[in-house]
Design a protein around this motif. Sequence first.
Motif, PDB file in Angstrom:
ATOM      1  N   ASP A  34      -9.123   8.691  26.597  1.00 20.61           N
ATOM      2  CA  ASP A  34      -8.994   9.006  28.029  1.00 20.61           C
ATOM      3  C   ASP A  34      -7.591   9.486  28.387  1.00 20.61           C
ATOM      4  OD1 ASP A  34     -11.638   8.312  28.511  1.00 20.61           O
ATOM      5  OD2 ASP A  34     -11.147   6.231  28.999  1.00 20.61           O
ATOM      6  N   ALA A  35      -6.646   9.320  27.478  1.00 18.33           N
ATOM      7  CA  ALA A  35      -5.254   9.709  27.748  1.00 18.33           C
ATOM      8  C   ALA A  35      -5.017  11.202  27.589  1.00 18.33           C
ATOM      9  CB  ALA A  35      -4.311   8.937  26.831  1.00 18.33           C
ATOM     10  N   VAL A  36      -5.977  11.921  26.970  1.00 22.30           N
ATOM     11  CA  VAL A  36      -5.809  13.348  26.702  1.00 22.30           C
ATOM     12  C   VAL A  36      -7.061  14.110  27.127  1.00 22.30           C
ATOM     13  CG1 VAL A  36      -4.144  13.051  24.810  1.00 22.30           C
ATOM     14  CG2 VAL A  36      -6.590  13.007  24.317  1.00 22.30           C
ATOM     15  N   PRO A  37      -6.913  15.375  27.520  1.00 27.74           N
ATOM     16  CA  PRO A  37      -8.072  16.169  27.952  1.00 27.74           C
ATOM     17  C   PRO A  37      -8.777  16.843  26.765  1.00 27.74           C
ATOM     18  CG  PRO A  37      -6.075  17.409  28.343  1.00 27.74           C
ATOM     19  CD  PRO A  37      -5.648  16.064  27.787  1.00 27.74           C
ATOM     20  N   VAL A  38      -9.819  16.217  26.257  1.00 26.90           N
ATOM     21  CA  VAL A  38     -10.543  16.736  25.095  1.00 26.90           C
ATOM     22  C   VAL A  38     -11.072  18.136  25.396  1.00 26.90           C
ATOM     23  CG1 VAL A  38     -12.541  16.390  23.595  1.00 26.90           C
ATOM     24  CG2 VAL A  38     -11.136  14.431  24.279  1.00 26.90           C
ATOM     25  N   GLY A  39     -10.857  19.045  24.448  1.00 29.61           N
ATOM     26  CA  GLY A  39     -11.307  20.422  24.580  1.00 29.61           C
ATOM     27  C   GLY A  39     -10.302  21.354  25.226  1.00 29.61           C
ATOM     28  N   GLU A  40      -9.209  20.824  25.735  1.00 32.68           N
ATOM     29  CA  GLU A  40      -8.195  21.636  26.418  1.00 32.68           C
ATOM     30  C   GLU A  40      -7.002  21.904  25.504  1.00 32.68           C
ATOM     31  OE1 GLU A  40      -8.427  22.934  29.540  1.00 32.68           O
ATOM     32  OE2 GLU A  40     -10.458  22.115  29.609  1.00 32.68           O
ATOM     33  N   VAL A  41      -6.292  22.976  25.814  1.00 35.01           N
ATOM     34  CA  VAL A  41      -5.023  23.274  25.149  1.00 35.01           C
ATOM     35  C   VAL A  41      -3.914  22.728  26.039  1.00 35.01           C
ATOM     36  CG1 VAL A  41      -3.448  25.096  24.392  1.00 35.01           C
ATOM     37  CG2 VAL A  41      -5.903  25.305  23.958  1.00 35.01           C
ATOM     38  N   VAL A  42      -3.026  21.931  25.450  1.00 38.76           N
ATOM     39  CA  VAL A  42      -1.922  21.321  26.185  1.00 38.76           C
ATOM     40  C   VAL A  42      -0.608  21.620  25.473  1.00 38.76           C
ATOM     41  CG1 VAL A  42      -3.354  19.471  27.146  1.00 38.76           C
ATOM     42  CG2 VAL A  42      -2.180  19.114  24.969  1.00 38.76           C
ATOM     43  N   ARG A  43       0.481  21.372  26.164  1.00 36.82           N
ATOM     44  CA  ARG A  43       1.810  21.507  25.560  1.00 36.82           C
ATOM     45  C   ARG A  43       2.090  20.266  24.726  1.00 36.82           C
ATOM     46  NH1 ARG A  43       5.441  25.164  28.852  1.00 36.82           N
ATOM     47  NH2 ARG A  43       3.949  26.272  30.151  1.00 36.82           N
ATOM     48  N   TYR A  51       5.338  23.305  21.690  1.00 41.48           N
ATOM     49  CA  TYR A  51       4.248  24.095  21.132  1.00 41.48           C
ATOM     50  C   TYR A  51       2.996  23.879  21.966  1.00 41.48           C
ATOM     51  CZ  TYR A  51       7.439  24.098  17.168  1.00 41.48           C
ATOM     52  OH  TYR A  51       8.544  24.239  16.371  1.00 41.48           O
ATOM     53  N   ARG A  52       1.876  24.419  21.469  1.00 40.82           N
ATOM     54  CA  ARG A  52       0.574  24.206  22.103  1.00 40.82           C
ATOM     55  C   ARG A  52      -0.359  23.590  21.072  1.00 40.82           C
ATOM     56  NH1 ARG A  52       3.885  25.833  25.032  1.00 40.82           N
ATOM     57  NH2 ARG A  52       3.679  27.163  26.847  1.00 40.82           N
ATOM     58  N   THR A  53      -1.208  22.702  21.544  1.00 44.77           N
ATOM     59  CA  THR A  53      -2.213  22.082  20.691  1.00 44.77           C
ATOM     60  C   THR A  53      -3.526  22.000  21.442  1.00 44.77           C
ATOM     61  OG1 THR A  53      -2.707  20.195  19.247  1.00 44.77           O
ATOM     62  CG2 THR A  53      -1.723  19.684  21.377  1.00 44.77           C
ATOM     63  N   ARG A  54      -4.610  22.128  20.716  1.00 48.34           N
ATOM     64  CA  ARG A  54      -5.931  21.933  21.314  1.00 48.34           C
ATOM     65  C   ARG A  54      -6.371  20.524  20.981  1.00 48.34           C
ATOM     66  NH1 ARG A  54     -10.769  21.679  20.551  1.00 48.34           N
ATOM     67  NH2 ARG A  54     -12.055  22.859  19.210  1.00 48.34           N
ATOM     68  N   VAL A  55      -6.729  19.773  22.012  1.00 47.14           N
ATOM     69  CA  VAL A  55      -7.217  18.414  21.821  1.00 47.14           C
ATOM     70  C   VAL A  55      -8.677  18.519  21.391  1.00 47.14           C
ATOM     71  CG1 VAL A  55      -7.560  16.143  22.837  1.00 47.14           C
ATOM     72  CG2 VAL A  55      -5.638  17.570  23.617  1.00 47.14           C
ATOM     73  N   ALA A  56      -8.946  18.202  20.143  1.00 42.66           N
ATOM     74  CA  ALA A  56     -10.296  18.311  19.592  1.00 42.66           C
ATOM     75  C   ALA A  56     -10.978  16.946  19.636  1.00 42.66           C
ATOM     76  CB  ALA A  56     -10.227  18.830  18.155  1.00 42.66           C
ATOM     77  N   GLU A  57     -12.251  16.954  19.267  1.00 43.36           N
ATOM     78  CA  GLU A  57     -13.019  15.719  19.172  1.00 43.36           C
ATOM     79  C   GLU A  57     -13.600  15.646  17.766  1.00 43.36           C
ATOM     80  OE1 GLU A  57     -15.717  13.604  22.400  1.00 43.36           O
ATOM     81  OE2 GLU A  57     -16.705  15.371  21.559  1.00 43.36           O
ATOM     82  N   ASP A  58     -13.407  14.511  17.104  1.00 45.56           N
ATOM     83  CA  ASP A  58     -13.956  14.388  15.753  1.00 45.56           C
ATOM     84  C   ASP A  58     -15.407  13.916  15.805  1.00 45.56           C
ATOM     85  OD1 ASP A  58     -13.869  11.628  16.183  1.00 45.56           O
ATOM     86  OD2 ASP A  58     -12.301  11.256  14.697  1.00 45.56           O
ATOM     87  N   LEU A  65      -5.541  15.376  17.387  1.00 51.66           N
ATOM     88  CA  LEU A  65      -4.602  16.494  17.409  1.00 51.66           C
ATOM     89  C   LEU A  65      -4.435  16.953  15.974  1.00 51.66           C
ATOM     90  CD1 LEU A  65      -1.870  14.974  19.744  1.00 51.66           C
ATOM     91  CD2 LEU A  65      -3.862  16.326  20.385  1.00 51.66           C
ATOM     92  N   ARG A  66      -4.656  18.247  15.749  1.00 50.49           N
ATOM     93  CA  ARG A  66      -4.609  18.760  14.381  1.00 50.49           C
ATOM     94  C   ARG A  66      -3.541  19.822  14.174  1.00 50.49           C
ATOM     95  NH1 ARG A  66     -11.151  18.853  13.847  1.00 50.49           N
ATOM     96  NH2 ARG A  66     -11.344  16.662  13.281  1.00 50.49           N
ATOM     97  N   GLY A  67      -2.768  20.130  15.193  1.00 48.95           N
ATOM     98  CA  GLY A  67      -1.763  21.155  15.000  1.00 48.95           C
ATOM     99  C   GLY A  67      -0.859  21.320  16.194  1.00 48.95           C
ATOM    100  N   ALA A  68       0.200  22.080  15.989  1.00 56.11           N
ATOM    101  CA  ALA A  68       1.145  22.472  17.035  1.00 56.11           C
ATOM    102  C   ALA A  68       1.511  23.922  16.744  1.00 56.11           C
ATOM    103  CB  ALA A  68       2.381  21.579  17.009  1.00 56.11           C
ATOM    104  N   TYR A 109      -1.358  17.764  30.690  1.00 56.79           N
ATOM    105  CA  TYR A 109      -0.607  19.014  30.586  1.00 56.79           C
ATOM    106  C   TYR A 109       0.413  19.020  29.447  1.00 56.79           C
ATOM    107  CZ  TYR A 109       2.272  22.994  31.950  1.00 56.79           C
ATOM    108  OH  TYR A 109       2.967  24.173  31.955  1.00 56.79           O
ATOM    109  N   LYS A 110       1.247  17.966  29.360  1.00 60.55           N
ATOM    110  CA  LYS A 110       2.316  17.966  28.368  1.00 60.55           C
ATOM    111  C   LYS A 110       2.467  16.590  27.735  1.00 60.55           C
ATOM    112  CE  LYS A 110       7.168  19.082  27.599  1.00 60.55           C
ATOM    113  NZ  LYS A 110       8.380  19.629  28.197  1.00 60.55           N
ATOM    114  N   TYR A 111       2.582  16.631  26.400  1.00 59.64           N
ATOM    115  CA  TYR A 111       2.701  15.416  25.604  1.00 59.64           C
ATOM    116  C   TYR A 111       3.828  15.601  24.598  1.00 59.64           C
ATOM    117  CZ  TYR A 111      -1.817  14.553  27.678  1.00 59.64           C
ATOM    118  OH  TYR A 111      -2.810  14.359  28.588  1.00 59.64           O
TER     119      TYR A 111
END
Length: 141
Positions: A34-43, A51-58, A65-68, A109-111
């Motif tokens: 709940d702390a991150v917006p799954v499916g969204e790209v955030v900073r 950088y930017r990362t896409r919050v994915a769902e396993d 988070l799988r990348g920056a 938005y930013k993490y």
Amino acid sequence: MVERVTSEGVRTVDTVLERYGSTNRPQLRVTDSDAVPVGEVVRLAVDDAEYRTRVAEDASGSAVLRGAFESPRLARTPGEGENHLRAWLHALDLDYGRTIHLDVVTSDYKYGVRAPGERATYAATEAPDDGLASIARDLDG
């Protein structure tokens, strides 16, 4: 002048360093999805860079988070750009199963990520209003 916040002044959520995929690439599983917006790209702030990362769902439904990456487009198509999160994790030389801290700088938005026991300072970036964010997503498309 840009306002700055420290890791002590923001909400921190733990992530767990794990392997995923057939090539055992690293990912950070967020312990509170709940702390991150799954499916969204955030900073994502990594060390002193942003950088930017896409919050994915396993497969279990956990946020990961799988990348920056350098841009939102590259975050959506990770095979095309350099993964700075992977390089950062490799440099830390931590064992899988370890905790990595995820700081909530600006919710949804930013993490920022930081190693256990480390402190960090972040530029306090405000999220754009919905209209501007929509225009940016359309342009990035």
